[in-house]
Design a protein around this motif. Sequence first.
Motif, PDB file in Angstrom:
ATOM      1  N   ASP A 317       2.180   8.451   7.784  1.00 49.82           N
ATOM      2  CA  ASP A 317       2.940   8.195   6.556  1.00 49.82           C
ATOM      3  C   ASP A 317       3.927   7.051   6.747  1.00 49.82           C
ATOM      4  O   ASP A 317       4.159   6.255   5.825  1.00 49.82           O
ATOM      5  N   ALA A 318       4.540   6.985   7.953  1.00 49.98           N
ATOM      6  CA  ALA A 318       5.475   5.892   8.225  1.00 49.98           C
ATOM      7  C   ALA A 318       4.756   4.549   8.295  1.00 49.98           C
ATOM      8  O   ALA A 318       5.279   3.526   7.833  1.00 49.98           O
ATOM      9  N   GLN A 319       3.548   4.525   8.862  1.00 52.82           N
ATOM     10  CA  GLN A 319       2.799   3.269   8.955  1.00 52.82           C
ATOM     11  C   GLN A 319       2.325   2.798   7.588  1.00 52.82           C
ATOM     12  O   GLN A 319       2.293   1.597   7.307  1.00 52.82           O
ATOM     13  N   LEU A 320       1.937   3.742   6.730  1.00 48.92           N
ATOM     14  CA  LEU A 320       1.440   3.391   5.398  1.00 48.92           C
ATOM     15  C   LEU A 320       2.548   3.274   4.365  1.00 48.92           C
ATOM     16  O   LEU A 320       2.285   2.860   3.230  1.00 48.92           O
ATOM     17  N   HIS A 321       3.785   3.701   4.746  1.00 49.03           N
ATOM     18  CA  HIS A 321       4.901   3.739   3.793  1.00 49.03           C
ATOM     19  C   HIS A 321       4.503   4.516   2.543  1.00 49.03           C
ATOM     20  O   HIS A 321       4.691   4.052   1.413  1.00 49.03           O
ATOM     21  N   ARG A 322       3.974   5.696   2.771  1.00 49.85           N
ATOM     22  CA  ARG A 322       3.490   6.518   1.667  1.00 49.85           C
ATOM     23  C   ARG A 322       4.667   6.903   0.773  1.00 49.85           C
ATOM     24  O   ARG A 322       5.628   7.534   1.229  1.00 49.85           O
ATOM     25  N   PRO A 323       4.623   6.574  -0.502  1.00 44.47           N
ATOM     26  CA  PRO A 323       5.807   6.785  -1.362  1.00 44.47           C
ATOM     27  C   PRO A 323       6.211   8.241  -1.497  1.00 44.47           C
ATOM     28  O   PRO A 323       7.391   8.550  -1.604  1.00 44.47           O
ATOM     29  N   THR A 324       5.265   9.154  -1.511  1.00 39.72           N
ATOM     30  CA  THR A 324       5.594  10.558  -1.741  1.00 39.72           C
ATOM     31  C   THR A 324       6.014  11.293  -0.484  1.00 39.72           C
ATOM     32  O   THR A 324       6.307  12.491  -0.547  1.00 39.72           O
ATOM     33  N   SER A 325       6.043  10.631   0.646  1.00 37.49           N
ATOM     34  CA  SER A 325       6.353  11.287   1.911  1.00 37.49           C
ATOM     35  C   SER A 325       7.806  11.037   2.301  1.00 37.49           C
ATOM     36  O   SER A 325       8.361   9.961   2.052  1.00 37.49           O
ATOM     37  N   ARG A 326       8.405  12.037   2.939  1.00 40.09           N
ATOM     38  CA  ARG A 326       9.780  11.866   3.421  1.00 40.09           C
ATOM     39  C   ARG A 326       9.844  10.932   4.616  1.00 40.09           C
ATOM     40  O   ARG A 326      10.934  10.534   5.035  1.00 40.09           O
ATOM     41  N   TRP A 327       8.680  10.610   5.203  1.00 42.62           N
ATOM     42  CA  TRP A 327       8.637   9.715   6.362  1.00 42.62           C
ATOM     43  C   TRP A 327       8.256   8.291   5.960  1.00 42.62           C
ATOM     44  O   TRP A 327       7.944   7.481   6.828  1.00 42.62           O
ATOM     45  N   ALA A 328       8.247   7.988   4.657  1.00 42.44           N
ATOM     46  CA  ALA A 328       7.772   6.682   4.202  1.00 42.44           C
ATOM     47  C   ALA A 328       8.563   5.537   4.836  1.00 42.44           C
ATOM     48  O   ALA A 328       7.990   4.511   5.222  1.00 42.44           O
TER      49      ALA A 328
END
Length: 707
Positions: A317-328
């Motif tokens: 999630d951090a690598q993809l900067h997923r918007p809905t994730s707290r790890w974005a």
Amino acid sequence: MTKTTKTTGPKVDWKAGHGVLSGTLNATAGALTTTALGHASGMPATWALAAGAAGALGTIGSGLRKHLTAATLTFRSTCWMTAGGWSSWALAHGGPWQWPEIGSLAAAGIAAGTLAVGFAAHEEVEQAKRQHLLLIGARRQIAAEWTDRIKRVCNVDVTVLGIEHWPSGAGYTLEIELPEGGTTRRSITDRTEGLGSDLDLPDGCGLQVMPGISRRRVLIMVTTKVLTDQLLFPVDEMGEVTTVNNPIPVALMSNGMRAEMDLRQASTIVTGPTGSGKTNWLHSLIARLLQTNDTLVWVIDLNAGSIGLPWLNAWRDAQLHRPTSRWADADIPVPGVDWVASTPEEAKRMLGAAVRIAKRRKAAYQDAMRDANDDKLPVGPTVPEIVIVMDEGAEVAATREARAVLAGVSEVIRIARAMAIRAVVSVLRVTQDVMPDPLVRKMASNRLATGAFEDSELGHLFGWRALRAEDSFSGPGSVLVGTEGKQPAKARQPRITPDMIEEISALTSHRRPTLDTPSLEAAGTDYTNRWLLERCGHLWATDTETVTTPAAAGTTTATTPGAGPGRGAAPTGGWKATAGWDTPAEAPADDLESIWLLPAAGTETDNTPPGTDWSDPSTWATGREPAAPEEPGAKDAALRLLIAAGSEGTGASAMEKILKPEFGTTRQTINGWLKAWVESGEAVRVGEGNKTRYVHHRHAENPPPGD
């Protein structure tokens, strides 16, 4: 006294007790205020004296209920009488606001406060003495009862040396000394069931006999209460950096101590049926390994890599900067596990790299071992240990190709101990049908069971030291931990949730070591390319955004493939699976079609068996296939094929094509097994006639239609 909370601010804690200073001030101020109010209202002086006497009587009665000492009761009643006498004197001589009255009250308050310190210390000492005497009395009674019990049940005269109650309140440990004359610990161990029955322990509780500091010293651990409270994994401890050179905590024993395992030199095997908490324990172990700064975790799971996936989510999630994730927007440079193998091909790459690393380290770090004066590689952040965690060993033994994976694990266990590469193997059972290589079990000095249906399973794992299965486990979370061939101990494992896993992955990502240069060169591209999309893309479901158009006839759906971590972009159509990932294990598509589909209408088939001459009755067949001798592992292999078929299911003909070359099993025999599994609920029958398939119960929640 006040206490501060985050939500409501300061609050007065009325339940807080008084100290010596606050108590003295409150008592003095209370006497002064009460006397002033009495003087203003014209209260007679004798009433104040009566109030002091009533307070003295009340404090004596309260102290007697609390079993306070006579000195404390005398001091407190004197304080009340002094306050009542002062108030009466002040009321009779013009009120409390004159200097003689105020001065005498201050002197009395200082004296009371000074004496209170001494009387409080005296009371504390006396109460501790009482508790100690009561405890000694209770221990003497328990010791006498156990001396008689062991004599009655085991016919052995023992001496009880000590009794220690566990902090958890779940039982106690009894230390005994055997008599002279050659009496061994086995005379107690063989009668543990009888001792538990004589003690009338509740179900789920039991006794364990452990060795003491000498041959004649024996420890009897008595569990009197089943702890069913769920333990949560202590995420707050992840802030502390540890090392794999020290034992790793793996569970909490009934006596309140932590069960620990040496992961630096010993390999580990964990066993237990489905649903007993085996995977949860592996997640907890991975978390403890990530707490160190000198360990890399590699995972082999041929069941879609499921045990490794939760440890990749926060990083991805951090690598993809997923918007809905707290790890974005989090800084998570590496995943929780360093390598995940979900196919036999990837597992072979991993194990091959591990073997090459072990051999390269033996030559590259000779000087380091000489400097440390040790025949084992010194492990640290610059030269990390590699721990290979393999989940569901039954999947590894299901096919010939996958058995090579288990052979690779066996080689790593055999040659890589000194070079800091260890293995943790998880299996449903430690029997040969699930784990055909006995070396894995024999060389694993760390052994843990999360459950068992038969006593023989525990005996096969722990030897004669094992307890009975019904006395060893009290539901999911309970485990038996054995190390270095010692008597296994009962314990409970903590519950770790997916949120905790992601938080631990993020918290420990910056302490993760990198592979040392000689090991990196030996591993080669098998290691450096492990996160390419061509190799890892199938680990995640493709991210799709479904758009439905409100058309009257037919609905169109558009999907947009997402990208995943790796150095390559996602190919057109989404991530591509590795070879063989989507291919059914039973038979090719044309074989399945010939098995499931009926012959075309009007087609005539010749069902004459080969070699049959209808003019010669001696060549006629009875219609039965000749019964072949059943291979011992054929039925278990058939069950594994049924499980591997998933929700699509399989049939007797398809299973025969796979089993007959190796076991000689016929279709008639497989049909009998399938029918028996359907009757017992192990399998579900889908379809009719030539379209009949069989689906294992774990995949039968939404089976495909039979027509």
